[in-house]
Motif scaffolding. Sequence first.
Motif, short mmCIF file in Angstrom:
data_model
loop_
_atom_site.label_atom_id
_atom_site.label_comp_id
_atom_site.label_asym_id
_atom_site.label_seq_id
_atom_site.Cartn_x
_atom_site.Cartn_y
_atom_site.Cartn_z
N GLY A 265 39.18 35.62 37.68
CA GLY A 265 40.17 36.36 36.92
C GLY A 265 39.60 37.09 35.72
N SER A 266 38.36 36.84 35.38
CA SER A 266 37.74 37.56 34.26
C SER A 266 37.45 39.00 34.69
CB SER A 266 36.45 36.87 33.82
OG SER A 266 35.49 36.87 34.87
N ILE A 267 37.19 39.87 33.72
CA ILE A 267 36.93 41.27 34.03
C ILE A 267 35.54 41.66 33.52
CG2 ILE A 267 39.34 41.99 34.16
CD1 ILE A 267 39.12 42.96 31.29
N ASP B 249 46.62 39.08 35.11
CA ASP B 249 47.60 38.67 34.11
C ASP B 249 48.96 38.85 34.77
OD1 ASP B 249 47.90 38.46 30.77
OD2 ASP B 249 49.64 39.33 31.80
N PRO B 250 49.89 37.90 34.60
CA PRO B 250 51.16 37.99 35.35
C PRO B 250 52.18 38.96 34.78
CG PRO B 250 51.09 35.95 34.09
CD PRO B 250 49.73 36.60 33.93
N PRO C 254 42.36 47.17 30.21
CA PRO C 254 41.23 46.82 31.10
C PRO C 254 41.68 46.06 32.34
CG PRO C 254 40.66 46.41 28.81
CD PRO C 254 42.13 46.68 28.83
N GLU C 255 42.62 45.15 32.18
CA GLU C 255 43.15 44.42 33.33
C GLU C 255 43.85 45.37 34.30
OE1 GLU C 255 42.66 41.28 30.17
OE2 GLU C 255 43.30 43.37 30.23
N THR D 120 36.80 50.67 41.14
CA THR D 120 37.61 50.89 39.95
C THR D 120 36.71 50.92 38.70
OG1 THR D 120 37.96 48.49 39.90
CG2 THR D 120 39.70 49.83 40.87
N LEU D 121 37.29 51.30 37.58
CA LEU D 121 36.51 51.32 36.34
C LEU D 121 36.09 49.92 35.92
CD1 LEU D 121 38.27 54.00 34.11
CD2 LEU D 121 36.46 54.28 35.80
N VAL D 122 36.97 48.95 36.17
CA VAL D 122 36.73 47.57 35.75
C VAL D 122 36.78 46.68 36.99
CG1 VAL D 122 37.62 45.67 34.34
CG2 VAL D 122 37.71 48.02 33.47
N ARG D 123 35.91 45.70 37.04
CA ARG D 123 35.86 44.79 38.18
C ARG D 123 36.52 43.46 37.81
NH1 ARG D 123 32.84 43.34 42.87
NH2 ARG D 123 32.63 41.09 43.04
#
Length: 512
Positions: free
Chosen positions: A79-81, A419-420, A163-164, A71-74
């Motif tokens: 839980g951090s990106i 994030d929920p 981002p998430e 993906t673009l973001v890991r």
Amino acid sequence: MRKARVTCGLLVLAPVLGACGMGGADSADGGGGGAGGERAVVIDEPFGPAAGWALETDDSFVLSKVGCLETLVRREADGSIEPMLATSWEQVEPTAWEFDLRTGVSFQNGEPMDAEAVAGALTHALDVTAPASVFAPETVTGVAPVDEDTVRITTAEPDHLMPERLSTPNTGVLAPGAYGESATDPRATCTGPFTIVEEVPQQSVRLERNAAYWGGEVRLDAAEVRFVTDATLRATQIQTGEAQISRKMPITSVTALTETDGVTVETTELSRTTQLVLNNARAPFDDERVRRAVQAAVDTAEISDAVYPGASRPAVGPFAPDEPFAPTGAEPVTADPEAAAALFEEAGVDPGSLDLTLTVYTEGTGFADLAAVIQEQLRSAGVSVEIETADYASVEPRLLDGDFDMALLSRNHLGDMPDPLGFLTADYSCDGGFNLTQLCDPAVDELITRARGTADRDARYALYAQLAADLQERAVNVFLVHETETVAHSGVTGFTLHPYYTLTADLALADG
């Protein structure tokens, strides 16, 4: 009308695989001694692809776990990106984000991963019949290349969680040729450290090292990932050396595994809660007093001790008490038979007149025992419960359509992104794609909308906590236990327990 299918909380499961997969890596020496000294491992995953590798489904999570899809973001384990295929990002306008892509990355077929390819992949995710709720047209209005290395994503409203959203495997990027009319072909179209070279449908995949991987050295030559729904078989294959990593170990096998030489057992608390889903749209659960009566009749402490000893704790709502979006001071509901009887009386309902069906899917960990305990607890309150058991693929359509009384569900509230918001939207908004409770409350929708528009994380978390407290107080569902996951591994290094990644570039044989 059937709602769109949502991902992450439940994975549609594949049939059980026998002790041998495709061969090669499943040799008697434990998978590390393939022909010519090949450095290879066998991994047992409980869930396999069931939708032709369509990325809008849970198949994307399988494709990520086998080391192919990126993906673009890991999303990190905490839980951090962090950057992945994108190196940086910025909200350039209230309704627009720009992502700078990593240069020099190629798909496994040699084609460049540029802005045009990424925009095409994300546009495909929006254009499918049932987009994943985390990245859908209701939120995202368009994706377009700005230049060769920059992608612009526009949103219907200001969205502070893009981002998430782009850390979820549902937004994974494949080469343009991967997307067919009836199926998705991940062979040679991923960017990850491993490429699929052979697949036995619904049973296993064999992968080889991507020699041109942008992320550096890939320490293994090959791997076989087996989709084994039988938890006892997964445990056995670790003990016999037929597999080197096996996820979701059954509680009954943990002691034996910890006593097996060379086997490491790791347990972590998940962002996952087991719950008794109540159909709020039809009698008797359209009456809050009846739902609260059932909640008062259920003993979550007994369930945690009897069904999940050492592997859970009684639930305080959808979120565990030490999560930042759980209500302050949240406590489990204590079983109270007298309160249950009083609530039934207040509702004008004779519990003896109720003849309810509890729907249970066979793949749920401990669900057979859990259903029996709940059946007995409700029998003590005067309620007759019949248990209906089937595989998840069989029961899912009826659950989505609201054709049930009660059901057991294991649900991950951070499965789609760290994030929920996605979970709360899918499960509890009027138009939620996984709203099994059939709840439709304008006040709940208003809270979710406020949270979506709140940039400040702490303020957003406070809104989540408010909603969680309301769901618990009104017994929209009966939240039972917060879960843990146990993974066993042997003879490997570089393994990290993660919800999205199992086979990684860092994974290696301990003696290799």
